[in-house]
Design an enzyme around this catalytic site. Structure first.
Site, PDB file in Angstrom:
ATOM      1  N   HIS A  86       0.838  -1.201   0.000  1.00 58.47           N
ATOM      2  CA  HIS A  86       0.000   0.000   0.000  1.00 58.47           C
ATOM      3  C   HIS A  86       0.877   1.256   0.000  1.00 58.47           C
ATOM      4  O   HIS A  86       0.618   2.204  -0.731  1.00 58.47           O
ATOM      5  CB  HIS A  86      -0.887   0.055   1.258  1.00 58.47           C
ATOM      6  N   LYS A 121     -16.690  -6.352   5.910  1.00 55.67           N
ATOM      7  CA  LYS A 121     -15.465  -6.908   6.485  1.00 55.67           C
ATOM      8  C   LYS A 121     -15.471  -6.745   8.001  1.00 55.67           C
ATOM      9  O   LYS A 121     -16.007  -5.755   8.506  1.00 55.67           O
ATOM     10  CB  LYS A 121     -14.240  -6.199   5.903  1.00 55.67           C
ATOM     11  N   SER A 177      -3.155  -7.853   3.178  1.00 59.45           N
ATOM     12  CA  SER A 177      -3.270  -7.635   4.618  1.00 59.45           C
ATOM     13  C   SER A 177      -3.603  -8.934   5.341  1.00 59.45           C
ATOM     14  O   SER A 177      -3.125  -9.173   6.448  1.00 59.45           O
ATOM     15  CB  SER A 177      -4.348  -6.595   4.909  1.00 59.45           C
ATOM     16  N   ARG A 226      -2.290  -5.858  -8.334  1.00 59.83           N
ATOM     17  CA  ARG A 226      -1.187  -6.758  -7.998  1.00 59.83           C
ATOM     18  C   ARG A 226      -1.026  -7.855  -9.037  1.00 59.83           C
ATOM     19  O   ARG A 226       0.035  -8.076  -9.560  1.00 59.83           O
ATOM     20  CB  ARG A 226      -1.423  -7.389  -6.625  1.00 59.83           C
TER      21      ARG A 226
HETATM   22  N1  COA Z   1      -0.319  -4.076  -1.469  1.00 58.62           N
HETATM   23  C1  COA Z   1      -0.713  -5.001  -0.609  1.00 58.62           C
HETATM   24  N2  COA Z   1      -1.971  -5.422  -0.471  1.00 58.62           N
HETATM   25  C2  COA Z   1      -2.871  -4.840  -1.249  1.00 58.62           C
HETATM   26  C3  COA Z   1      -2.545  -3.858  -2.185  1.00 58.62           C
HETATM   27  C4  COA Z   1      -1.207  -3.484  -2.280  1.00 58.62           C
HETATM   28  N3  COA Z   1      -0.800  -2.566  -3.138  1.00 58.62           N
HETATM   29  N4  COA Z   1      -3.666  -3.489  -2.816  1.00 58.62           N
HETATM   30  C5  COA Z   1      -4.662  -4.213  -2.300  1.00 58.62           C
HETATM   31  N5  COA Z   1      -4.177  -5.044  -1.365  1.00 58.62           N
HETATM   32  C6  COA Z   1      -4.927  -6.037  -0.604  1.00 58.62           C
HETATM   33  C7  COA Z   1      -5.389  -5.547   0.719  1.00 58.62           C
HETATM   34  O1  COA Z   1      -4.421  -5.736   1.692  1.00 58.62           O
HETATM   35  C8  COA Z   1      -6.606  -6.400   0.944  1.00 58.62           C
HETATM   36  O2  COA Z   1      -6.207  -7.630   1.454  1.00 58.62           O
HETATM   37  P1  COA Z   1      -7.160  -8.543   2.355  1.00 58.62           P
HETATM   38  O3  COA Z   1      -8.436  -8.741   1.589  1.00 58.62           O
HETATM   39  O4  COA Z   1      -6.334  -9.738   2.502  1.00 58.62           O
HETATM   40  O5  COA Z   1      -7.385  -7.821   3.648  1.00 58.62           O
HETATM   41  C9  COA Z   1      -7.167  -6.621  -0.456  1.00 58.62           C
HETATM   42  O6  COA Z   1      -6.087  -6.375  -1.322  1.00 58.62           O
HETATM   43  C10 COA Z   1      -8.274  -5.690  -0.845  1.00 58.62           C
HETATM   44  O7  COA Z   1      -7.991  -4.479  -0.227  1.00 58.62           O
HETATM   45  P2  COA Z   1      -8.457  -3.040  -0.511  1.00 58.62           P
HETATM   46  O8  COA Z   1      -7.771  -2.510  -1.694  1.00 58.62           O
HETATM   47  O9  COA Z   1      -8.273  -2.333   0.757  1.00 58.62           O
HETATM   48  O10 COA Z   1      -9.937  -3.192  -0.943  1.00 58.62           O
HETATM   49  P3  COA Z   1     -11.197  -3.654  -0.135  1.00 58.62           P
HETATM   50  O11 COA Z   1     -11.723  -4.886  -0.771  1.00 58.62           O
HETATM   51  O12 COA Z   1     -10.974  -3.686   1.312  1.00 58.62           O
HETATM   52  O13 COA Z   1     -12.178  -2.507  -0.502  1.00 58.62           O
HETATM   53  C11 COA Z   1     -12.844  -0.369  -1.131  1.00 58.62           C
HETATM   54  C12 COA Z   1     -11.794  -1.197  -0.471  1.00 58.62           C
HETATM   55  C13 COA Z   1     -12.316   1.001  -1.016  1.00 58.62           C
HETATM   56  C14 COA Z   1     -13.073  -0.694  -2.568  1.00 58.62           C
HETATM   57  C15 COA Z   1     -14.174  -0.608  -0.489  1.00 58.62           C
HETATM   58  O14 COA Z   1     -14.069  -0.899   0.848  1.00 58.62           O
HETATM   59  C16 COA Z   1     -15.067   0.582  -0.676  1.00 58.62           C
HETATM   60  O15 COA Z   1     -14.958   1.411  -1.491  1.00 58.62           O
HETATM   61  N6  COA Z   1     -16.006   0.681   0.103  1.00 58.62           N
HETATM   62  C17 COA Z   1     -16.965   1.782  -0.027  1.00 58.62           C
HETATM   63  C18 COA Z   1     -18.169   1.384  -0.878  1.00 58.62           C
HETATM   64  C19 COA Z   1     -17.867   1.571  -2.319  1.00 58.62           C
HETATM   65  O16 COA Z   1     -17.759   2.663  -2.810  1.00 58.62           O
HETATM   66  N7  COA Z   1     -17.756   0.436  -2.995  1.00 58.62           N
HETATM   67  C20 COA Z   1     -17.476   0.403  -4.390  1.00 58.62           C
HETATM   68  C21 COA Z   1     -18.759   0.427  -5.158  1.00 58.62           C
HETATM   69  S1  COA Z   1     -18.442   0.019  -6.835  1.00 58.62           S
END
Ligand code: COA
Length: 166
Positions: free
Chosen positions: A17, A41, A128, A90
């Site tokens: 991240h 989550k 994560s 990724r």
């Molecule tokens: N390095 C390491 N890990 C990474 C990464 C990176 N560059 N990019 C993503 N990841 C991992 C995260 O650690 C996480 O791992 P986990 O599932 O094992 O915990 C996974 O990828 C997904 O993480 P993240 O990018 O944080 O996305 P998320 O699925 O938690 O969702 C949002 C994040 C922002 C998309 C979501 O929570 C959100 O937007 N919510 C609001 C409602 C909304 O607008 N939704 C979209 C409607 S289309």
């Protein structure tokens, strides 16, 4: 001023991240790291803990601020007049979900663009949940999370004898 938002759960923030944050901050005038509170989550760290960790590891990047939000990320972006959403890619496996999300977001907020940065090679495999797994069983998480939070994450997640994994 070109502003972008980088949303995520950051449970906890990883070196992957942080790499995306640093690289986006060098492209935009201002980057908001948005801790999206996702009702689907069950995070291991509270919103305050995650905010604190993200703030700590980004404190040397002057054009980065950190915020938390429950709701649609496009609503946050629109309200704050941000027109770029940054996401990290990724592997191919991330693509389908990200593609779907980007198109949905465009439908809801056509003025915004989703911009994908490919993760650096050394962070390709990181997530994560993998960090949480390693920490839970006492493994070394130093290669995976920023130095400033290694101790805190390790201490908080380590399972003590008799305790069950969440
Ligand atoms: N390095 C390491 N890990 C990474 C990464 C990176 N560059 N990019 C993503 N990841 C991992 C995260 O650690 C996480 O791992 P986990 O599932 O094992 O915990 C996974 O990828 C997904 O993480 P993240 O990018 O944080 O996305 P998320 O699925 O938690 O969702 C949002 C994040 C922002 C998309 C979501 O929570 C959100 O937007 N919510 C609001 C409602 C909304 O607008 N939704 C979209 C409607 S289309």
């Amino acid at each position: 001023m070109k502003q972008a938002v980088y949303p995520g759960s950051f449970d906890p923030i990883t070196r992957g991240h942080l790499d995306i944050i640093r690289r986006s901050a060098s492209v935009f005038d201002h980057l908001t790291v948005l801790l999206a509170i996702n009702p689907d989550k069950t995070p291991n760290f509270t919103v305050e803990e995650r905010l604190e960790m993200v703030r700590l590891v980004t404190k040397d990047i002057p054009n980065v601020t950190v915020d938390a939000f429950q709701g649609l990320m496009v609503d946050y972006a629109r309200k704050n007049e941000i027109t770029v959403i940054v996401r990290g890619l990724r592997a191919v496996s991330d693509f389908e979900n990200e593609f779907q999300m980007a198109l949905t977001n465009r439908k809801m907020y056509p003025e915004a663009e989703t911009l994908f940065l490919t993760t650096s090679l050394e962070n390709m495999y990181l997530s994560s949940s993998m960090v949480r797994d390693v920490a839970r069983f006492g493994g070394n998480i130093e290669p995976f999370v920023p130095d400033e939070i290694v101790e805190e994450v390790a201490k908080r997640l380590l399972l003590t004898e008799g305790e069950e994994a969440k």
